[in-house]
Each structure stands twice: as structure tokens, then as C-alpha cells.
Design a protein around this motif. Sequence first.
Motif, PDB file in Angstrom:
ATOM      1  N   GLU A   1       0.649  -1.244  -0.251  1.00  0.00           N
ATOM      2  CA  GLU A   1       0.029   0.006  -0.090  1.00  0.00           C
ATOM      3  C   GLU A   1       0.780   1.365   0.120  1.00  0.00           C
ATOM      4  N   ARG A   2       2.066   1.160   0.213  1.00  0.00           N
ATOM      5  CA  ARG A   2       3.006   2.560   0.180  1.00  0.00           C
ATOM      6  C   ARG A   2       2.817   3.091  -0.948  1.00  0.00           C
ATOM      7  N   GLU A   3       2.814   2.576  -2.326  1.00  0.00           N
ATOM      8  CA  GLU A   3       2.970   3.401  -3.436  1.00  0.00           C
ATOM      9  C   GLU A   3       1.548   4.214  -3.511  1.00  0.00           C
ATOM     10  N   GLY A   4       0.512   3.375  -3.218  1.00  0.00           N
ATOM     11  CA  GLY A   4      -0.831   4.053  -3.390  1.00  0.00           C
ATOM     12  C   GLY A   4      -1.164   5.086  -2.365  1.00  0.00           C
ATOM     13  N   LEU A   5      -0.563   5.026  -1.134  1.00  0.00           N
ATOM     14  CA  LEU A   5      -0.959   5.882  -0.045  1.00  0.00           C
ATOM     15  C   LEU A   5       0.156   6.970   0.113  1.00  0.00           C
ATOM     16  N   ALA A   6       1.370   7.034  -0.854  1.00  0.00           N
ATOM     17  CA  ALA A   6       2.185   8.148  -0.503  1.00  0.00           C
ATOM     18  C   ALA A   6       1.583   9.539  -1.139  1.00  0.00           C
ATOM     19  N   ALA A   7       1.029   9.512  -2.263  1.00  0.00           N
ATOM     20  CA  ALA A   7       0.216  10.971  -2.342  1.00  0.00           C
ATOM     21  C   ALA A   7      -0.757  11.197  -1.310  1.00  0.00           C
ATOM     22  N   VAL A   8      -1.489  10.321  -0.646  1.00  0.00           N
ATOM     23  CA  VAL A   8      -2.270  10.665   0.218  1.00  0.00           C
ATOM     24  C   VAL A   8      -1.840  11.165   1.485  1.00  0.00           C
ATOM     25  N   ASP A   9      -0.874  10.522   1.679  1.00  0.00           N
ATOM     26  CA  ASP A   9       0.261  11.222   3.069  1.00  0.00           C
ATOM     27  C   ASP A   9       0.760  12.481   2.760  1.00  0.00           C
ATOM     28  N   THR A  10       1.129  12.703   1.578  1.00  0.00           N
ATOM     29  CA  THR A  10       1.433  14.160   1.244  1.00  0.00           C
ATOM     30  C   THR A  10       0.282  15.184   1.234  1.00  0.00           C
ATOM     31  N   SER A  11      -0.756  14.997   0.771  1.00  0.00           N
ATOM     32  CA  SER A  11      -1.989  15.755   0.941  1.00  0.00           C
ATOM     33  C   SER A  11      -2.338  15.964   2.438  1.00  0.00           C
ATOM     34  N   LEU A  12      -2.455  15.029   3.161  1.00  0.00           N
ATOM     35  CA  LEU A  12      -2.526  15.022   4.577  1.00  0.00           C
ATOM     36  C   LEU A  12      -1.539  15.959   5.306  1.00  0.00           C
ATOM     37  N   ARG A  13      -0.326  15.872   4.877  1.00  0.00           N
ATOM     38  CA  ARG A  13       0.731  16.831   5.438  1.00  0.00           C
ATOM     39  C   ARG A  13       0.367  18.101   5.028  1.00  0.00           C
ATOM     40  N   VAL A  14       0.112  18.490   3.758  1.00  0.00           N
ATOM     41  CA  VAL A  14      -0.190  19.816   3.269  1.00  0.00           C
ATOM     42  C   VAL A  14      -1.411  20.493   3.983  1.00  0.00           C
ATOM     43  N   ALA A  15      -2.445  19.468   4.244  1.00  0.00           N
ATOM     44  CA  ALA A  15      -3.781  19.845   4.710  1.00  0.00           C
ATOM     45  C   ALA A  15      -3.303  20.581   6.428  1.00  0.00           C
ATOM     46  N   SER A  16      -2.619  19.455   7.041  1.00  0.00           N
ATOM     47  CA  SER A  16      -2.133  19.640   8.559  1.00  0.00           C
ATOM     48  C   SER A  16      -1.375  20.906   8.502  1.00  0.00           C
ATOM     49  N   SER A  17      -0.421  21.400   7.926  1.00  0.00           N
ATOM     50  CA  SER A  17       0.189  22.579   7.813  1.00  0.00           C
ATOM     51  C   SER A  17      -0.742  23.675   7.457  1.00  0.00           C
TER      52      SER A  17
ATOM     53  N   ALA B   1      -9.068  11.983   7.976  1.00  0.00           N
ATOM     54  CA  ALA B   1      -9.597  12.944   7.010  1.00  0.00           C
ATOM     55  C   ALA B   1     -11.194  13.244   6.978  1.00  0.00           C
ATOM     56  N   VAL B   2     -11.941  12.572   7.657  1.00  0.00           N
ATOM     57  CA  VAL B   2     -13.305  13.029   7.748  1.00  0.00           C
ATOM     58  C   VAL B   2     -13.453  13.667   9.357  1.00  0.00           C
ATOM     59  N   SER B   3     -12.490  13.472  10.123  1.00  0.00           N
ATOM     60  CA  SER B   3     -12.702  14.093  11.527  1.00  0.00           C
ATOM     61  C   SER B   3     -12.151  15.376  11.314  1.00  0.00           C
ATOM     62  N   TYR B   4     -10.853  15.433  10.637  1.00  0.00           N
ATOM     63  CA  TYR B   4     -10.278  16.841  10.398  1.00  0.00           C
ATOM     64  C   TYR B   4     -10.970  17.895   9.734  1.00  0.00           C
TER      65      TYR B   4
ATOM     66  N   LEU C   1      -3.752  23.676   8.543  1.00  0.00           N
ATOM     67  CA  LEU C   1      -4.431  24.021   9.718  1.00  0.00           C
ATOM     68  C   LEU C   1      -3.775  24.612  10.873  1.00  0.00           C
ATOM     69  N   GLU C   2      -2.567  24.484  11.035  1.00  0.00           N
ATOM     70  CA  GLU C   2      -1.406  25.035  11.856  1.00  0.00           C
ATOM     71  C   GLU C   2      -1.423  26.342  11.575  1.00  0.00           C
ATOM     72  N   ARG C   3      -1.571  27.014  10.232  1.00  0.00           N
ATOM     73  CA  ARG C   3      -1.439  28.130   9.850  1.00  0.00           C
ATOM     74  C   ARG C   3      -2.787  29.167   9.996  1.00  0.00           C
ATOM     75  N   GLN C   4      -3.760  28.232  10.455  1.00  0.00           N
ATOM     76  CA  GLN C   4      -5.247  28.773  10.670  1.00  0.00           C
ATOM     77  C   GLN C   4      -5.817  29.355   9.259  1.00  0.00           C
ATOM     78  N   ALA C   5      -5.520  28.352   8.357  1.00  0.00           N
ATOM     79  CA  ALA C   5      -6.164  28.443   6.900  1.00  0.00           C
ATOM     80  C   ALA C   5      -7.211  27.512   6.938  1.00  0.00           C
ATOM     81  N   TYR C   6      -8.340  27.762   7.575  1.00  0.00           N
ATOM     82  CA  TYR C   6      -9.314  26.720   7.884  1.00  0.00           C
ATOM     83  C   TYR C   6     -10.214  26.191   6.805  1.00  0.00           C
ATOM     84  N   SER C   7     -10.289  27.287   5.914  1.00  0.00           N
ATOM     85  CA  SER C   7     -11.033  26.876   4.728  1.00  0.00           C
ATOM     86  C   SER C   7     -10.425  25.908   3.867  1.00  0.00           C
ATOM     87  N   PHE C   8      -9.156  26.191   3.390  1.00  0.00           N
ATOM     88  CA  PHE C   8      -8.095  25.536   2.742  1.00  0.00           C
ATOM     89  C   PHE C   8      -8.021  24.244   3.058  1.00  0.00           C
ATOM     90  N   ALA C   9      -7.606  23.976   4.580  1.00  0.00           N
ATOM     91  CA  ALA C   9      -7.346  22.962   5.313  1.00  0.00           C
ATOM     92  C   ALA C   9      -8.445  22.053   4.987  1.00  0.00           C
TER      93      ALA C   9
END
Length: 381
Positions: free
Chosen positions: A128-144, A188-191, A146-154
Motif C-alpha cells: 500500500e505504500r505506493e498508493g498511500l504516498a500521495a495521500v500522506d503528502t496531501s494530509l501533511r499539506v492540509a495539516s500544515s 480525513a473525515v474527522s479533521y 490547519l496550523e497556519r489557521q487557514a481553515y477553509s483551505f485545510a
Amino acid sequence: LPAPQLPPPAPAAPTLLTQPAQPARPVQQEPPPMGRLMQGILAKQKAAAEEAAARRAAAAAPPAPPTPPPRPTPQPSPVLPVQSRRQAPPRQAPIQAPPPPPRRPPPAPAKEKASGLGDALPPPRPAEREGLAAVDTSLRVASSALERQAYSFAGAAFKATIPKLLRQLPTGTPVNSSVAVRSRIEAAVSYGVVCSILQEIKELQLAAPAGAAAFQARHDLGERWACLLRLSKAPQHTVQLSLQAMASYFHFVKPVGGWSAARQLAQVLLERCERFLAEDERAQVEYVLQATSHGAVARGANNGAFACGACPSCRAPLDALGKRCDTCGAEFAVDFRDHRLCDARASDVCTLCAAVFCRRGNSALASAHERLRRGGLAQPV
């Protein structure tokens, strides 16, 4: 008789005919008249020639030895005159600005860094690593974001990862899917709900200080924080959002009893999360704990409303972090659709994304939710 002798005749005055000829004087010829423009040109040429001659003479002359600097002569100390009534007061020296204060050293960082969303998720399997690599990158971008308080984009970034994760599910058996895929779907749903509630909190904080609806805005603000504190989050975001909730209860929700919730959060942060707090954050928590511990007036008046809302079953007041009602025993859950606290016993939970939806009066809608829950499909958030 002899004739009388006459005096000799006087000499005759010289005339032009008898005067000897004198040499002729040379006649001076006057220069022809010239205009002012020509006179100015000639004067400039003459000055230029004199300046050039002076430079040539200075260049040909040997250099003069350098003169020693004059010795400073001691000056007597000035004698201040006695000021009379008619004399003007002496000028005062300009007031100099005070020196800038010394820079404070930066606050000491936390003793230990709490794990973020990427560290809290289980690692994928080798297949599953190859298929979830892009998902983990998107989650890191969204988490960042959220920490910058860009809630709509996150929130949009978290929701965009759900279709990618659904493609990783095995066909026909979504319930028996991989733990790594299911945990990422739940995150993803909870965040996504966390970002939506944070955006609502941001808007309510702007409406809380003034206006006719300030009291209702403060009440809704306290309920939104109570919902947000009960949602699943990574340890790093749990600490950060708890600090924000404490400050919001202390500042905005005070008129409806927010200081009690702020004190409870401060106690929990110092008891359980002190190693994750920086020096300035720890000082802020200690100040809130000290300010809210004196007298009942510091907790504010509730006027029939409660800072963290009321129990959905018996309407008893709730605290900031309680999971169960002490009066009726109802278990609290957060409705992912309405962003309200609800009774978990009267709610439907998705078996795939763990989303909670409170049952409504419409039986057809409740049965539809039940069918989706049994099928293990994610509800749209």
C-alpha cells in the motif's frame, strides 16, 4: 636843441607766423566699439588664461612643507550669567530618547514535541505504500494549513483525500479493509469537521465582543469549543487547540461562565501536557489558572446559559471535557452534520469513517442512515 631820446620799442609778441614749428603729436586711434557679448567673451578668455598660468606656476613650484596642526588652547570654563527677570531663560538641551530595552531571549521550547498527524497514523503495508504516498503528502499539506489557521483551505484539502482513499479499498469488502486505509479515512473525515468548526469559531469570535447578538454568539462559541475538544485529533493538535480553547473561554465566553471551563482546561494542560508546553505557553496557562481560582465572581454569571452547553437528554450543564452526563448517564458525541453535541445512544455511527449522525424525527431518514451504516459507506460531510 637836441631831440629827446625815445625808449627802445618793446619786443613784439610771437605770432603763429613767427612761432617756431613744434613736432606733431601722434594721434591716438580709439578702438572700434564692441558689444557687451564680445566684452564678456574676452573677459572670460583673459580669466581662463590667468587661471592656467597660475596652475602652471603652482605645478612648477616645489611643494610646501606641511604645517603642524595648531595646539588647542585651553578655554576657560563658561561663567553662567545671573538670570534676571527680564532676561529670556536659557535654552535647555533637547531631551534624548531613552535607550531601547534589551532584547529578551526567546522563550524556551517544549521539553518534548507532541506527535503530529503523520506520526499518529499507522504505517501502510508494503503493497500500500505506493498508493498511500500521495495521500500522506496531501494530509501533511492540509495539516500544515490547519496550523497556519487557514481553515477553509485545510478543510477542502482533507476532504479531497477521501476519494483517493476510497480507491484503495478492496472491492466488495470495505469493512475488512486495511487498518492504514481506514485510519486515514477516519482522520480525513474527522479533521474536515474540525476545520469546519474552527471556521465557525473564527466567525463567532468576531461577533462576540459587541452587537445585539453578542450573548448568543458567546453561548454558541462555548458550544463549538466543547464539540471540538471531543473530536479525535493528533496529540500535537490536541495541545494547540486546547490552548486556543482556554484563551477563548477566558476572554470571550466569560459572561456566560467561561472561566470555569478555562480553569478546567488549564488544570488538564498542566497535569497531562506540561512536557509539550513551551515556556510562554506554560506561563499563559499558569496565569489563567491563578486568575480563575479566586471567588465565584471570576467565573461569570450564566443567566440560564452554560458555557459548554447542556446535556442533549436532560439539559443538565456540561463541563469542557466530560464524556458522560452525571445526571442521566448519556454518552456525548459530536454530530458531524450539525456540529452539536448529541446522545451517542440515539445516533448512527459509520463503520468505515466513524462519523456520528444524530437521529432525527424523520423515520425514513433514520432508516437511510441505518442502511448506510450497515453497508459501511462513508457519509458525506
